[in-house]
Design a protein around this motif. Sequence first.
Motif, mmCIF file in Angstrom:
data_model
loop_
_atom_site.group_PDB
_atom_site.id
_atom_site.type_symbol
_atom_site.label_atom_id
_atom_site.label_comp_id
_atom_site.label_asym_id
_atom_site.label_seq_id
_atom_site.Cartn_x
_atom_site.Cartn_y
_atom_site.Cartn_z
ATOM 1 N N VAL A 103 0.835 -1.203 0.000
ATOM 2 C CA VAL A 103 0.000 0.000 0.000
ATOM 3 C C VAL A 103 0.870 1.254 0.000
ATOM 4 C CG1 VAL A 103 -1.714 1.342 1.289
ATOM 5 C CG2 VAL A 103 -1.948 -1.145 1.107
ATOM 6 N N ALA A 104 1.873 1.277 0.868
ATOM 7 C CA ALA A 104 2.774 2.436 0.938
ATOM 8 C C ALA A 104 3.507 2.646 -0.376
ATOM 9 C CB ALA A 104 3.778 2.255 2.077
ATOM 10 N N ALA A 105 3.854 1.547 -1.056
ATOM 11 C CA ALA A 105 4.563 1.655 -2.335
ATOM 12 C C ALA A 105 3.645 2.112 -3.460
ATOM 13 C CB ALA A 105 5.197 0.313 -2.687
ATOM 14 N N LEU A 106 2.360 1.708 -3.385
ATOM 15 C CA LEU A 106 1.426 2.059 -4.453
ATOM 16 C C LEU A 106 1.023 3.528 -4.430
ATOM 17 C CD1 LEU A 106 -1.022 -0.986 -4.582
ATOM 18 C CD2 LEU A 106 0.395 -0.141 -6.462
ATOM 19 N N LEU A 107 0.954 4.132 -3.242
ATOM 20 C CA LEU A 107 0.478 5.517 -3.132
ATOM 21 C C LEU A 107 1.244 6.489 -4.024
ATOM 22 C CD1 LEU A 107 -0.470 6.115 0.625
ATOM 23 C CD2 LEU A 107 -1.968 6.111 -1.367
ATOM 24 N N PRO A 108 2.598 6.531 -3.979
ATOM 25 C CA PRO A 108 3.322 7.487 -4.837
ATOM 26 C C PRO A 108 3.067 7.252 -6.321
ATOM 27 C CG PRO A 108 4.771 6.626 -3.131
ATOM 28 C CD PRO A 108 3.533 5.797 -3.097
ATOM 29 N N VAL A 109 3.018 5.972 -6.720
ATOM 30 C CA VAL A 109 2.806 5.667 -8.140
ATOM 31 C C VAL A 109 1.415 6.110 -8.581
ATOM 32 C CG1 VAL A 109 2.647 3.824 -9.846
ATOM 33 C CG2 VAL A 109 4.448 3.757 -8.122
ATOM 34 N N LEU A 110 0.402 5.813 -7.762
ATOM 35 C CA LEU A 110 -0.966 6.194 -8.109
ATOM 36 C C LEU A 110 -1.124 7.710 -8.192
ATOM 37 C CD1 LEU A 110 -3.021 3.644 -5.958
ATOM 38 C CD2 LEU A 110 -2.710 3.646 -8.443
ATOM 39 N N LEU A 111 -0.505 8.414 -7.249
ATOM 40 C CA LEU A 111 -0.625 9.869 -7.266
ATOM 41 C C LEU A 111 0.104 10.464 -8.474
ATOM 42 C CD1 LEU A 111 -2.015 12.026 -5.622
ATOM 43 C CD2 LEU A 111 0.099 12.400 -4.384
ATOM 44 N N ALA A 112 1.282 9.910 -8.785
ATOM 45 C CA ALA A 112 2.029 10.391 -9.954
ATOM 46 C C ALA A 112 1.245 10.138 -11.235
ATOM 47 C CB ALA A 112 3.397 9.707 -10.023
ATOM 48 N N VAL A 171 -1.735 1.826 6.017
ATOM 49 C CA VAL A 171 -0.745 2.141 4.992
ATOM 50 C C VAL A 171 0.364 1.089 4.968
ATOM 51 C CG1 VAL A 171 0.869 3.543 6.360
ATOM 52 C CG2 VAL A 171 0.493 4.091 3.943
ATOM 53 N N GLU A 172 0.475 0.311 6.072
ATOM 54 C CA GLU A 172 1.485 -0.745 6.151
ATOM 55 C C GLU A 172 0.963 -2.087 5.651
ATOM 56 O OE1 GLU A 172 4.325 0.147 6.804
ATOM 57 O OE2 GLU A 172 4.230 1.944 8.033
ATOM 58 N N LYS A 173 -0.257 -2.107 5.077
ATOM 59 C CA LYS A 173 -0.820 -3.351 4.572
ATOM 60 C C LYS A 173 0.024 -3.907 3.422
ATOM 61 C CE LYS A 173 -4.773 -4.041 6.832
ATOM 62 N NZ LYS A 173 -5.116 -5.311 7.493
ATOM 63 N N GLY A 174 -0.046 -5.214 3.271
ATOM 64 C CA GLY A 174 0.712 -5.863 2.205
ATOM 65 C C GLY A 174 2.187 -5.927 2.512
ATOM 66 N N LYS A 175 2.503 -6.176 3.778
ATOM 67 C CA LYS A 175 3.910 -6.210 4.191
ATOM 68 C C LYS A 175 4.657 -7.351 3.507
ATOM 69 C CE LYS A 175 2.944 -4.348 8.797
ATOM 70 N NZ LYS A 175 2.945 -4.651 10.244
#
Length: 755
Positions: free
Chosen positions: A210-219, A346-350
Amino acid sequence: MGNGDTRVRGLAARAGGWSARHRWAAVGIWVLFVVLAMGIGSAAGRVDVKESDQLKGETHTAAKIIEDAGIDEPASETVLIQAKDAGGKATDADFRAAVAAVMKAVEGTGKVTDVTSPYDTKTISKDGRSALVQFDMRGEADTAGDRVEPVLKAVEGVQKEHGSLRIEEIGGASMQKTFSDAFGDDFKKAELSAVPVALGILLIAFGALVAALLPVLLAVSAIMATMGLMGIVSHVMPMSDTANSVMLLVGLAVGVDYCLFYLRREREERQAGRDAGTALRIAAATSGRAIIVSGVTVCVAMAGMLFTGLAEFEAMGLASLMVVAVAMVGSVTVLPALLSLLGERVEKGKIPWLHPESRLRRKRAGNRESRFWTAVLKGVLAKPLLCVVVAAGALLAIAAPALGMKTQNLTLDQEFGDSLPIVQTYNRVNASFPGGSEPAEVVVKAADINAPEVTAALADFKARAISSGASRGPVEIKLHDAQNLAFVYVPLVGGSDFDKAGQSLDKLRDEVRPATLGKVEGVQAPITGQVAGSKDFNDQLTGAVVPVFAFVVIFAFVLMLLSFRSLTVAITSIVLNLLSVGAAYGILVAVFQHGWGASLVGAEGVGAIITWLPLFLFVILFGLSMDYHVFVVSRIREARLRGRTTRDAIQHGVVTTAGVVTSAAVIMVAVFAIFGTLSMQSMKQMGVGLAAAVLIDATIIRGVLLPAVMALLGERNWYLPKWLNRLPDLTHDESADAVAGPTAARDDEGERVRV
């Protein structure tokens, strides 16, 4: 500040606070903005830059004359027929049969007009082994590449029937198709690779999906919104495919970077024991502010392209500026809202081996991550003067080759090497008919194109073009009686060698034209063509260098001065950025012009830097390098405000930002390096230049030179002359303790926010 009631100042802190309190509204507004921008942009359509507006000088004048006359110059094509055997001649029966077959085949497609025989136009090489069948494509020249496929197939069919001859097609339409296919394939490859690469690196950096996806989705959402905005804005300032590609590249880089800065700070504060709300407030006031300062600086740098006077550059600058602004706004508004909604989720999908469970293990992991930079900083701060001398000396040495930089528009063989069949055809045509594939075009405009004095001047020009040594002929004249125009096509001596062909062009412009057409009153005769276009483009860029450099440097300096209230920080920021740009130039020249290590990136034999790249790189790199600089210096200043000595603040600021700067740099270098693997040399040059500059910036500049220089300056880092105290104060208390407060804080609207 007293008893935990803290008035948090700063636009980023207020925006983050509002978004966290009105999270669904913030997310809804962002989604609505993206959807509306895409919808309206799609409905409006995109207006692209006209060819007549691409350049200035004679090339622009010629294009304008043609456009005003309403003449749509067709895309011209040529079929090379060449005997493979040294004894074969154009007069042979089989050769003549092949010429007739080619003419019949291309006419049979219904896609061409004005097919001419080499026996009529005298387009037979001096050795008699080669001949050219010439014709024009029907329809608009800009879209001829879309219609040339049947003609290419027809020529291939004739080739199969005449094995003793080489029968190959080249021209405006076929080269347009080659560029379009290569450009499209290259960017499709880059776009498909860039997002997975960025996501993979973010997964390693955060250890959670989830934390990794946020920057990519926003970009990606920022890029989508900007694509829509480009369609709307293009009706005022035309856009282009190149501007769209640059926007994608810049948008992904800064969009991911800004979110990464924000997320890492919020995560760091939670790992330090703060609750999610407090961590978010601190991230908004600190990293959020750094994002705004950096984003505004990048926008200012991109705006420098608007001063070039070149429509393509203006389109690239405006598109890049818009995507940076959209990504910046999204990072300080919708991102805090999403983080507030997600909370600990936000730490989901560890990923177990990347995401230690306990806080203690996370702290230890953080220490291990910064161990390298801690060791480096220890040595840098122990001997700062030596480090400055060695690092600056090394960068100056790397930059030295840039002093001999040679720029030009790349020819087909330089752009693609021998990777495409059409390049070999291009080389064969130029070898047999020097300059024939890229003739100079003289656009002659007169009150009466058939007046005796004009006719005589045209004949004189044709003769002198050859006698002067500028051309070996044949010089072709095509009249447009109704528009009182004449097009004179002059193959230049030098052919695809732009240096030699440029000398031939100068003879035409400075000697032949004044002595012939220039003597007839009222006649205009601008000279255009690929060689002329390259020269005019270079001249225009040369004139734009000083104003663009001055604009970018001065405004970046002022922004840094206002943001940090330090004359020293502003000056060192500019100097360090110029060093990293200079080093990138040096690497470009060394690899692509001198060929040092060129085989490693598949760049053998280029011998020049594409004309638009140096200024483009300066603007892009000067803007992007501010990301790291603002982020690191903000953290150092924050530590200084909390009472640390300057030396301790430097140590703390660099070490604590090492992880995020490294992650951001790795993403940028990886994405840019993808462009270094593409087939087009211009894309390779852009990718290698950007990747090298970011790598240098994130390591030598931020890890060695910046801390060493600041250590030498000591308290003078924060020097501001008294007479500058009247400047607007854009700083605020960035202390995490001040933002968090022991119990609660108030926002700027007076509401109490539980911390």
